[in-house]
Design a protein around this motif. Structure first.
Motif, mmCIF file in Angstrom:
data_model
loop_
_atom_site.group_PDB
_atom_site.id
_atom_site.type_symbol
_atom_site.label_atom_id
_atom_site.label_comp_id
_atom_site.label_asym_id
_atom_site.label_seq_id
_atom_site.Cartn_x
_atom_site.Cartn_y
_atom_site.Cartn_z
ATOM 1 N N SER A 521 9.939 83.197 57.455
ATOM 2 C CA SER A 521 11.366 83.082 57.644
ATOM 3 C C SER A 521 12.085 84.110 56.852
ATOM 4 N N THR A 523 15.896 84.584 55.098
ATOM 5 C CA THR A 523 16.871 84.207 54.423
ATOM 6 C C THR A 523 17.922 85.207 54.024
ATOM 7 N N PHE B 31 21.938 90.973 51.045
ATOM 8 C CA PHE B 31 20.724 91.379 51.691
ATOM 9 C C PHE B 31 19.879 89.933 52.084
ATOM 10 N N SER B 32 18.862 90.412 52.873
ATOM 11 C CA SER B 32 17.685 89.195 53.283
ATOM 12 C C SER B 32 16.563 89.390 52.621
ATOM 13 N N ILE B 33 15.912 88.264 52.297
ATOM 14 C CA ILE B 33 14.580 88.228 51.805
ATOM 15 C C ILE B 33 13.646 87.526 52.594
ATOM 16 N N GLY B 34 12.324 87.991 52.640
ATOM 17 C CA GLY B 34 11.246 87.466 53.346
ATOM 18 C C GLY B 34 9.907 87.461 52.594
ATOM 19 N N GLY B 35 9.138 86.435 52.742
ATOM 20 C CA GLY B 35 7.984 86.216 51.945
ATOM 21 C C GLY B 35 8.179 85.151 51.375
ATOM 22 N N THR B 58 14.086 92.459 53.409
ATOM 23 C CA THR B 58 14.003 92.743 54.850
ATOM 24 C C THR B 58 15.249 93.350 55.289
ATOM 25 N N ARG B 59 16.183 93.121 54.953
ATOM 26 C CA ARG B 59 17.531 93.605 55.618
ATOM 27 C C ARG B 59 18.611 94.067 54.375
ATOM 28 N N ARG B 94 15.147 81.967 47.263
ATOM 29 C CA ARG B 94 16.466 81.913 47.810
ATOM 30 C C ARG B 94 17.373 81.266 46.565
#
Lengths: 525, 124
Positions: A521, A523, B31-35, B58-59, B94
C-alpha cells in the motif's frame, strides 16, 4: 524373336545391335519407346545417352577384335548413367521369380514341425492312461486289490487330463499365423523338455514296473497321477514362457518406412528378433498408410534432375579417385544457382490448392447425391411399391452423379489405382445399408488408409525378408537394429530400452496449506 | 577494502527538515510512503535489496513542503524525529509522520544516488 520379347523388359532391344543393318537399330530403338509409355505408374527413368551405334555395343567382342584398334571409341561408346533400362528389367525378373518360389519347400518345414508336435502331444496325453491300463491288461490277476483310494485317484486323473486337454487346446491349437525363418526357441525347448520328461517316465516304468511286474497297483496309479501333475506344471511353464513373459513392456521400437519416412512407435516386451519382427509386421498392416509408389515420383524426378546436371567422367585413365570425384560434384552443385527449392515450394502449394478444391467439389457432389436416397419406413412401403430399390440398385442410381468428382479427386491425390468402380459401388451400397452419412462414405477416399483396407493385389508387400546383423533368435537389446525388406521398400526398426524410472514420494501435510496476504500500500502524508 | 566500506548503506545519509503545511483541518507533508514490515518488499521499485522492508518515498507532490525541503522520490526514511523507521509497520510509519501536535518533522534519509556520488568521489 523380337516380337516375343517385346515385354516390359527392354533388355531385348540390345539383341538388335548387330553392326550390320542400320534398319534393325532403328526398329530396336523404336521398340524401346512403346513399353516406356505404358509405364505411367512406374518410377521415372533418366535418359540414356545413345549415339547412333555404328559399332557393336556389348558382348560382340569378337567382331571388335577383327576390326582392330578403334580410334573413335570416345564418340561411339554409349554411357549408361544413373538408372538404366537394365535395372528395371531385373526388378521384373526378381518379382516373377519370387512369385514362383512361393512354393512347396517352405510349407513342408512348417507342416513337419506341426506333425511332430501333434504326435508328441498325443503320445504324452495317452501315457498316463497307458500307465494305468497296462498292468490291468497284462497281469490283472496278480494285482493287489485297491478300493476307494484307487477310484479316487482315477477320478482325479480323469479331471486333470481333461483340464490339460482344454488348456493345451486353448494355448496351442491355433492357426499358425506366420512363417518365421528360424525355429521358435522356447517352443522347441518345451517340446524337448516334454519329450525328455515323458521318455524318462517311460524308462522308469518299463524297467521297474513292467519288467518286474510290480503288484502294488496303488503305487502305479499314484505314479501316473504324478506324471499328470508334472504335465500340468509344464503347461504352466509353457504359459509363462510363451505368453506372459513378453507382456510387460521393456523396449520401445521405432519403425520407419524407407521410402517416405513414415514412422511409428511400439512397445514390446522380451522377445526374440524374429518375434519382434512379426509383431511389427502385424502392426504395419494396420497402422501405416498404404505404400503408394505414385507418390514418390515427385522426389524421384527431383533426384534425377540433380544427377542429370552433373556427371563425372574419368578420362585420364584408370586411376579411380572416387573421393576426389564426389568432392568435385558437391562443389559444382554448390556453385550452381539452384532454384529447385523454389520450384518445390510453389509446386506443393499449388498441389494443395488443387486438392482442396477438388475435395470441396467432391464433398458437395456426394452430399447432394445422398439427399436423393431416403430410407423407406415400414408403412411407406405400401405407398410407393414401384420405386423400391435394394441398396445395390440405390447405389447404382446415385453413383453417376458423383463418379466424376470422385474420380478427379482420386486422380489428383494419386489414389486411383486403389479403387475400382466395383469396389466404390460396393462401398456405396454398404454405406447406404448402414445409414451412413456422406462424410462417413467419403472417409475411405479422402485420405489413404492402412494397407489392410485395400485389395490384396495392391499391397506391394506380401513377402518379407528379415535382415539382421545378430542372430534372429537372440533377444532384443538396447540399440538393436534390423530391417524388414520387401521388394519395393523396407522398414527399418530401431530398438530402445525403456529407461529405468526412479520414482520417489513426497508427503504434503494437508494442514500445511496456509497463505499470507502480501500487500503493497501507498499512503500519502 | 575500499569496496567493503562502500557496501554499508548507513553512512550516506541526509537530514531533511520539513515544515508541515496546513490545509484546512490537516497538516500535510506532501509526499507518499510505501513499505513496512507488514508489506511485500519484492514489489518495491525503489529498493536495491528486495528484502528491504523499510519505508520509502514513493511520490513527492510538486511544490509541496517535502519537495521544497529537498526530499526526493525513492528515498528511504531511516528516522523521523529520532524515531526509527527501518522496522515499523506501514501504519506505524504513517502515524509517526502525521502527529497532529508536530509542525516540523526532521527526517534522516538515505538515497542511492547519494551513495553512488560518494563512491565516485572516494574512488577518484
Amino acid at each position: 524373336m523380337s516380337a516375343a520379347m517385346d515385354t516390359e523388359s527392354t533388355y531385348s532391344g540390345y539383341s538388335h545391335y548387330s553392326g550390320h543393318s542400320k534398319k534393325a537399330h532403328r526398329q530396336g530403338r523404336d521398340r524401346h519407346k512403346s513399353p516406356r509409355s505404358k509405364d505411367g505408374s512406374r518410377s521415372e527413368k533418366s535418359v540414356t545417352i545413345q549415339t547412333p551405334p555404328a559399332e557393336p555395343l556389348l558382348g560382340n567382342d569378337a567382331s571388335r577384335a577383327e576390326e582392330g584398334q578403334d580410334d573413335n571409341w570416345g564418340e561411339t561408346t554409349t554411357a549408361i548413367t544413373g538408372t538404366s533400362e537394365h535395372s528395371i528389367s531385373q526388378e521384373d525378373i526378381a518379382r516373377i521369380s519370387k512369385d514362383l518360389e512361393d512354393s512347396v519347400g517352405l510349407d513342408c518345414k512348417r507342416y513337419l514341425g506341426l506333425t511332430v508336435a501333434a504326435v508328441l502331444g498325443l503320445l504324452v496325453f495317452l501315457t498316463p492312461i497307458a500307465f494305468i491300463l497296462l498292468p490291468q491288461i497284462l497281469w490283472r490277476d496278480d494285482l493287489e486289490p485297491c478300493g476307494t483310494v484307487c477310484e479316487g485317484l482315477f477320478i482325479s486323473v480323469a479331471f486333470k487330463l481333461l483340464i490339460l486337454l482344454i488348456g493345451t487346446w486353448a494355448l496351442f491349437f491355433r492357426q499358425p499365423k506366420a512363417d518365421i525363418p528360424r525355429v521358435f526357441v522356447f517352443r522347441a525347448l518345451l517340446l524337448v523338455l516334454i519329450f525328455l520328461f515323458v521318455f524318462s517316465y517311460w524308462l522308469f516304468y518299463g524297467v521297474r514296473i513292467l519288467d518286474s511286474k510290480d503288484t502294488n497297483y496303488q503305487g502305479i496309479v499314484q505314479y501316473a497321477v504324478s506324471l499328470v501333475d508334472a504335465l500340468l506344471f509344464i503347461h504352466y511353464l509353457a504359459i509363462v514362457l510363451l505368453e506372459l513373459r513378453q507382456l510387460q513392456p521393456m523396449f520401445t521400437v521405432k519403425v520407419v518406412r524407407s521410402t517416405d519416412g513414415e514412422s511409428r512407435y511400439y512397445s514390446l516386451g522380451h522377445l526374440s528378433i524374429q518375434r519382434a519382427a512379426l509383431v511389427v509386421l502385424e502392426n504395419y498392416y494396420r497402422d501405416f498408410t498404404v505404400y503408394n509408389p505414385a507418390l514418390l515420383t515427385a522426389s524421384k524426378s527431383r533426384a534425377a534432375k540433380h544427377m542429370a546436371g552433373l556427371k563425372v567422367y574419368n578420362v585420364d585413365g584408370p586411376g579411380n579417385n572416387a573421393s576426389g570425384q564426389s568432392r568435385a560434384m558437391i562443389a559444382a552443385a554448390a556453385r550452381r544457382r539452384d532454384s529447385s527449392h523454389n520450384e518445390l515450394y510453389y509446386e506443393e502449394a499449388d498441389h494443395e490448392r488443387r486438392v482442396k478444391k477438388r475435395r470441396a467439389r467432391l464433398v458437395v457432389a456426394v452430399e447432394e447425391a445422398f439427399t436423393h436416397i431416403k430410407r423407406l419406413q415400414a408403412e411407406e412401403q405400401q405407398k410407393a411399391p414401384g420405386e423400391m430399390m435394394d441398396p445395390r440398385e440405390a447405389a447404382q442410381a446415385i453413383f453417376p452423379s458423383m463418379a466424376r468428382a470422385l474420380q478427379k479427386y482420386l486422380r489428383t491425390t494419386r489414389q486411383q489405382q486403389y479403387h475400382s468402380m466395383e469396389s466404390i459401388l460396393q462401398h456405396l451400397s454398404f454405406c447406404i445399408t448402414n445409414n451412413m452419412t456422406p462424410k462417413a462414405f467419403l472417409e475411405r477416399y479422402l485420405n489413404p488408409g492402412p494397407t489392410l483396407q485395400y485389395d490384396r493385389d495392391r499391397w506391394f508387400s506380401k513377402q518379407w525378408t528379415l535382415v539382421s546383423e545378430e542372430a534372429v533368435t537372440s533377444g532384443l537389446q538396447d540399440g538393436t537394429v534390423f530391417v524388414l525388406k520387401c521388394l519395393d521398400f523396407s522398414l527399418v526398426v530401431n530398438v530402445k530400452k525403456i529407461p529405468f524410472i526412479k520414482l520417489s514420494e513426497e508427503f504434503i501435510d494437508p494442514k500445511s496449506h496456509k497463505f499470507v496476504l502480501r500487500l503493497q500500500s501507498e499512503t500519502s502524508v | 577494502s575500499q569496496h567493503s566500506a562502500i557496501s554499508s548503506f548507513s553512512f550516506f545519509q541526509q537530514r531533511i527538515e520539513i515544515h508541515k503545511l496546513r490545509q484546512g483541518d490537516n497538516l500535510i507533508l506532501g509526499f507518499s510512503i510505501g513499505g513496512g514490515i507488514d508489506q511485500d518488499p519484492t514489489q518495491n521499485p525503489f529498493s536495491e535489496d528486495k528484502t528491504d522492508k523499510g519505508i520509502y518515498v514513493t511520490r513527492v507532490t510538486e511544490g509541496g513542503p517535502a519537495e521544497v525541503a529537498g526530499l526526493q522520490i525513492g528515498d528511504k526514511i531511516m528516522q523521523v524525529n529520532g524515531w526509527d523507521m527501518t522496522m515499523v509497520t506501514h501504519d506505524q510509519a504513517r502515524k509517526r509522520l502525521t502527529k497532529r501536535n508536530e509542525e516540523v518533522v526532521r527526517l534522516l534519509v538515505t538515497r542511492q544516488s547519494l551513495q553512488k556520488a560518494v563512491q565516485q568521489s572516494m574512488m577518484s
